[in-house]
Design an enzyme around this catalytic site. Structure first.
Site, PDB file in Angstrom:
ATOM      1  N   LYS A  92       0.852  -1.186   0.000  1.00  0.00           N
ATOM      2  CA  LYS A  92       0.000   0.000   0.000  1.00  0.00           C
ATOM      3  C   LYS A  92       0.885   1.233   0.000  1.00  0.00           C
ATOM      4  CE  LYS A  92      -3.888   2.123   0.212  1.00  0.00           C
ATOM      5  NZ  LYS A  92      -3.430   2.824  -1.017  1.00  0.00           N
ATOM      6  N   LYS A 128       5.550   2.188  -2.868  1.00  0.00           N
ATOM      7  CA  LYS A 128       5.459   3.539  -3.444  1.00  0.00           C
ATOM      8  C   LYS A 128       5.714   3.409  -4.938  1.00  0.00           C
ATOM      9  CE  LYS A 128       4.719   7.671  -1.845  1.00  0.00           C
ATOM     10  NZ  LYS A 128       4.021   8.065  -0.617  1.00  0.00           N
ATOM     11  N   ASP A 168      -0.329  10.758  -4.475  1.00  0.00           N
ATOM     12  CA  ASP A 168       0.748  11.438  -3.752  1.00  0.00           C
ATOM     13  C   ASP A 168       0.947  12.751  -4.524  1.00  0.00           C
ATOM     14  OD1 ASP A 168       2.819  10.693  -1.468  1.00  0.00           O
ATOM     15  OD2 ASP A 168       3.998  11.703  -2.990  1.00  0.00           O
ATOM     16  N   ASN A 242      -3.255  19.670  -0.860  1.00  0.00           N
ATOM     17  CA  ASN A 242      -4.264  19.128   0.060  1.00  0.00           C
ATOM     18  C   ASN A 242      -3.769  19.043   1.489  1.00  0.00           C
ATOM     19  OD1 ASN A 242      -6.342  18.800  -1.714  1.00  0.00           O
ATOM     20  ND2 ASN A 242      -5.781  16.707  -2.273  1.00  0.00           N
TER      21      ASN A 242
HETATM   22  N1  GLU Z   1       0.822   9.119  -0.395  1.00  0.00           N
HETATM   23  C1  GLU Z   1       0.261   9.064   0.920  1.00  0.00           C
HETATM   24  C2  GLU Z   1       1.347   8.812   1.952  1.00  0.00           C
HETATM   25  O1  GLU Z   1       2.460   9.272   1.786  1.00  0.00           O
HETATM   26  C3  GLU Z   1      -0.931   8.122   1.016  1.00  0.00           C
HETATM   27  C4  GLU Z   1      -0.687   6.715   0.580  1.00  0.00           C
HETATM   28  C5  GLU Z   1      -1.932   5.832   0.471  1.00  0.00           C
HETATM   29  O2  GLU Z   1      -3.035   6.304   0.793  1.00  0.00           O
HETATM   30  O3  GLU Z   1      -1.775   4.683   0.064  1.00  0.00           O
HETATM   31  O4  GLU Z   1       1.157   8.219   2.977  1.00  0.00           O
END
Ligand code: GLU
Length: 448
Positions: A92, A128, A168, A242
């Site tokens: 995730k 990621k 992201d 955001n």
């Molecule tokens: N990009 C966000 C983070 O850095 C959210 C990642 C997600 O919801 O999977 O945590």
């Protein structure tokens, strides 16, 4: 009996193994300094060679994305998915579209995501991804074609039980919509394979606000430890996306005065303080043409600090919410000298290593990203749960769950981070608490 780990030799070996990946080395060093003593004291961790295994991604995909510009010419980008650690759940983590995206940046983000996700208490591994694609100046149709072309390859690597990407930097609801539509058309399956979706097709209430609101809930918990609260605090925030604008919104609702935001062109100081209406104006500016905050300064007669960060402005609290390494040691020193009492990270690794050491060694409060900005991925976890049940939850329930999750994350960090003098070293707390969760799962599952 394996040798006891020592920080410097371990980092030297990592640099040999992953040469030139500075951001990744920085993120690993930050964690390794706190967990090496824990590993050295725990034979089961030491025997399992955990530090080497935790700093090597499970796998990393790199692929070409060729797409057509509006003028008919062909553009070629490189995209990646780093599945960093899948010990506690399906992978995730977000997707980032930015020219600065490299294997080093994605490895640092995937590594940190592993600890962050573990800390939420939800079953999510760390990942990621993203691309060096620069969406600035692209038309909507170009963004759509890029997302479709990217999913042409990405769909092989993701799935609700395998890997669930989200947004992201530069990947928001619009991009997630195009990516989701492409996945559905390519595979024929309607599955919760991405989070951050629109409400009409399986998204969750509060996902857009979650990272910013969660940051303020975490900050409130930190302040409570010193009998403080948000009422009457002056806050400066970097960024204008955001995370920054929803953090500002929640801080204002809890009685603080937010006086600064920033973007890549400079910082705006609004001595009267931002309001919900002004924040809506900023969101409009950024979602439309992506204009500069200088326009805000003109529209609201605020001070414009061209090319500057907000860290020179007097404040009680500073919230870096823009990008990695945006606050260096000099800026951190200036903030604390000016009386800033707390820094909490909305962006991922926004403090340089020097800045972070300086703040951690001080008596001020420091909220590290892996805990403080975990609200976004936590609500993503709730979106996955809603998709599994094929039922969405009410806004009030998600809002309440987010507050509860952030308070639990705070409690886990505080438990592991409390020093003998009573000061809480949250950075140590997050590293040790996240590590133990992942390490126990890795040990139980055997070598791999
Ligand atoms: N990009 C966000 C983070 O850095 C959210 C990642 C997600 O919801 O999977 O945590």
């Amino acid at each position: 009996m394996p040798d006891r780990y020592c920080l410097d030799p371990f980092i030297d070996a990592l640099k040999n193994r992953a040469p030139g990946e500075d951001a990744f080395h920085q993120a690993v060093r930050d964690v390794a300094r706190d967990i090496i003593p824990v590993i050295n004291d725990t034979p089961a961790y030491q025997d399992a060679c955990l530090l080497e295994r935790l700093t090597e991604p499970d796998r990393m995909m790199s692929f070409r994305v060729a797409w057509e510009r509006d003028d008919g010419s062909i553009a070629v980008n490189r995209a990646y998915r780093v599945q960093f650690n899948g010990a506690i759940g399906p992978y995730k983590g977000g997707l980032r579209f930015h020219p600065s995206v490299t294997p080093s940046v994605l490895k640092f983000l995937g590594f940190e995501q592993t600890f962050k996700n573990a800390l939420t208490g939800l079953p999510m591994g760390g990942a990621k991804g993203g691309s060096d694609f620069d969406p600035s100046g692209c038309s909507d149709a170009e963004i759509e074609r890029f997302c479709q072309a990217m999913m042409m390859e990405l769909h092989r690597h993701i799935g609700p039980d395998r890997d669930v990407p989200a947004g992201d930097i530069n990947v928001g609801a619009r991009e997630i919509g195009y990516l989701f539509g492409a996945y559905r058309r390519i595979t024929g399956d309607y599955q919760g394979v991405l989070t951050g979706k629109g409400l009409s097709y399986g998204g969750s209430e509060m996902r857009i606000e979650a990272t910013g609101y969660g940051l303020i809930y975490f900050l409130r918990e930190m302040l409570r430890q010193t009998d403080g609260d948000l009422d009457g605090q002056t806050i400066v925030i970097s960024g204008a996306g955001n995370v920054a604008t929803y953090a500002a919104e929640k801080a204002i609702a809890l009685g603080s005065k937010v006086v600064a935001l920033s973007d890549s062109t400079g910082a705006v100081l609004d001595k009267d303080g931002f309001t919900d209406e002004k924040l809506a104006w900023v969101r409009d500016l950024k979602s439309g043409s992506g204009g500069s905050l200088e326009d805000y300064a003109d529209a609201f007669s605020a001070d414009w600090k061209a090319g500057q960060t907000p860290w020179g402005i007097d404040c009680d609290i500073a919230l870096p919410c823009a990008a990695q390494n945006e606050m260096d040691e000099d800026a951190a020193r200036q903030l604390l000298n000016n009386g800033c009492r707390a820094i909490a990270e909305g962006a991922n690794m926004p403090l340089t290593a020097g800045a972070k050491d300086f703040v951690r060694d001080s008596d001020r409060l420091f909220g590290p990203a892996k805990a403080a900005n975990a609200g976004g991925v936590a609500v993503s976890g709730l979106e996955i749960w809603q998709n599994r049940r094929r039922r969405s939850a009410e806004e009030d329930d998600i809002a309440e769950a987010l507050e509860g999750l952030m308070s639990d994350i705070h409690a886990r960090c505080a438990e592991e981070g409390e020093r003998k003098d009573g000061h809480i070293d949250y950075a140590r707390g997050v590293n040790v608490a996240g590590f133990k969760t992942v390490a126990d799962a890795m040990v139980a599952q055997g070598i791999g």
